[in-house]
Design a protein around this motif. Structure first.
Motif, PDB file in Angstrom:
ATOM      1  N   UNK A  94       5.059  -1.587   6.659  1.00 44.82           N
ATOM      2  CA  UNK A  94       6.085  -2.414   7.289  1.00 44.82           C
ATOM      3  C   UNK A  94       6.076  -3.842   6.747  1.00 44.82           C
ATOM      4  N   UNK A  95       4.878  -4.355   6.475  1.00 46.52           N
ATOM      5  CA  UNK A  95       4.720  -5.716   5.966  1.00 46.52           C
ATOM      6  C   UNK A  95       4.850  -5.806   4.443  1.00 46.52           C
ATOM      7  N   UNK A  96       5.039  -4.638   3.793  1.00 46.04           N
ATOM      8  CA  UNK A  96       5.144  -4.581   2.329  1.00 46.04           C
ATOM      9  C   UNK A  96       3.893  -5.142   1.641  1.00 46.04           C
ATOM     10  N   UNK A  97       2.758  -4.904   2.232  1.00 46.34           N
ATOM     11  CA  UNK A  97       1.478  -5.318   1.644  1.00 46.34           C
ATOM     12  C   UNK A  97       0.935  -4.117   0.868  1.00 46.34           C
ATOM     13  N   UNK A  98       1.457  -3.973  -0.354  1.00 47.34           N
ATOM     14  CA  UNK A  98       1.262  -2.729  -1.088  1.00 47.34           C
ATOM     15  C   UNK A  98      -0.184  -2.503  -1.521  1.00 47.34           C
ATOM     16  N   UNK A  99      -0.864  -3.546  -1.984  1.00 45.04           N
ATOM     17  CA  UNK A  99      -2.254  -3.367  -2.397  1.00 45.04           C
ATOM     18  C   UNK A  99      -3.139  -2.955  -1.225  1.00 45.04           C
ATOM     19  N   UNK A 100      -2.924  -3.607  -0.083  1.00 45.03           N
ATOM     20  CA  UNK A 100      -3.695  -3.255   1.109  1.00 45.03           C
ATOM     21  C   UNK A 100      -3.383  -1.826   1.544  1.00 45.03           C
ATOM     22  N   UNK A 101      -2.107  -1.442   1.434  1.00 42.54           N
ATOM     23  CA  UNK A 101      -1.717  -0.078   1.787  1.00 42.54           C
ATOM     24  C   UNK A 101      -2.396   0.927   0.866  1.00 42.54           C
ATOM     25  N   UNK A 102      -2.451   0.621  -0.425  1.00 41.01           N
ATOM     26  CA  UNK A 102      -3.107   1.531  -1.365  1.00 41.01           C
ATOM     27  C   UNK A 102      -4.575   1.729  -1.010  1.00 41.01           C
ATOM     28  N   UNK A 103      -5.245   0.656  -0.617  1.00 38.48           N
ATOM     29  CA  UNK A 103      -6.653   0.760  -0.239  1.00 38.48           C
ATOM     30  C   UNK A 103      -6.839   1.628   0.999  1.00 38.48           C
ATOM     31  N   UNK A 104      -5.964   1.461   1.986  1.00 39.46           N
ATOM     32  CA  UNK A 104      -6.064   2.272   3.200  1.00 39.46           C
ATOM     33  C   UNK A 104      -5.783   3.738   2.893  1.00 39.46           C
TER      34      UNK A 104
END
Length: 211
Positions: A94-104
């Motif tokens: 939702x926040x478009x925090x793509x690197x953080x999303x990839x890590x999760x």
């Protein structure tokens, strides 16, 4: 000032929760729940914190606060909670925090043990690397893992073929189809790639591989 050790601590918090819920004062309610969580341990504490995160996200609309709460939970309770990671992934998306999303998503992949659960996570991870992060090598790694789990996964094969074609990695393309024993399909893929090329010399080189 309410003290956790006071005899009326629990009843006072219950009254405050009722008041803040009726008034839809979500931030104040989250604060009260946080005080409740502060005297709890284990699963009870995690359940209360999850309630706080959901309120922050769904009622208050404060995605960043929800992320902060979930990350606090990860720090306290460890990484072996797929439902927590899935909730956090949705917020990072939702926040478009793509690197953080990839890590999760990587952490989620580590938690699952069946192909049925792993493949959708890897599909999402591959698309994220390819479309949002501009990282074709990492996208290809996720897609290869899908094929390791399910050699019949057509979409992963097609997407990986396109990634290799864009990178002009024809050795990688041959390893891909060769590993699957799909030599006829390799020839078809090379011909299709050559048909899209404008440069005659490069096109002939690709067709020679197909031959």
């Amino acid at each position: 000032e309410l003290s956790p050790g006071s005899t009326d601590f629990g009843s006072a918090l219950a009254q405050l929760k009722e008041i803040y819920t009726k008034r839809r004062q979500w931030r104040a309610l989250i604060d009260v729940l946080g005080r409740e969580a502060g005297v709890l341990v284990g699963e009870d504490r995690r359940t209360k914190q999850a309630e706080m995160a959901r309120l922050a996200s769904d009622r208050l609309g404060d995605t960043r606060l929800a992320i902060e709460i979930y990350n606090t939970m990860l720090g306290e309770h460890g990484l072996d909670h797929p439902e927590l990671l899935a909730s956090l992934a949705g917020l990072y998306d939702r926040e478009k925090r793509w690197l953080a999303l990839a890590e999760i998503l990587r952490r989620l992949r580590e938690q699952v043990t069946t192909a049925a659960l792993a493949v959708p996570i890897l599909e999402r991870l591959g698309a994220l690397f390819a479309d949002r992060l501009g990282a074709p090598a990492q996208a290809a790694a996720a897609l290869r893992e899908i094929l390791d789990l399910d050699a019949t996964h057509g979409k992963a094969l097609r997407t990986l073929r396109e990634l290799y074609a864009q990178a002009a990695d024809y050795d990688g393309l041959e390893r891909l189809y060769g590993g699957l024993g799909q030599w006829d399909e390799l020839i078809d893929a090379l011909i299709a790639i050559a048909d899209r090329m404008d440069d005659r010399t490069t096109r002939l080189a690709v067709l020679e591989r197909a031959a």
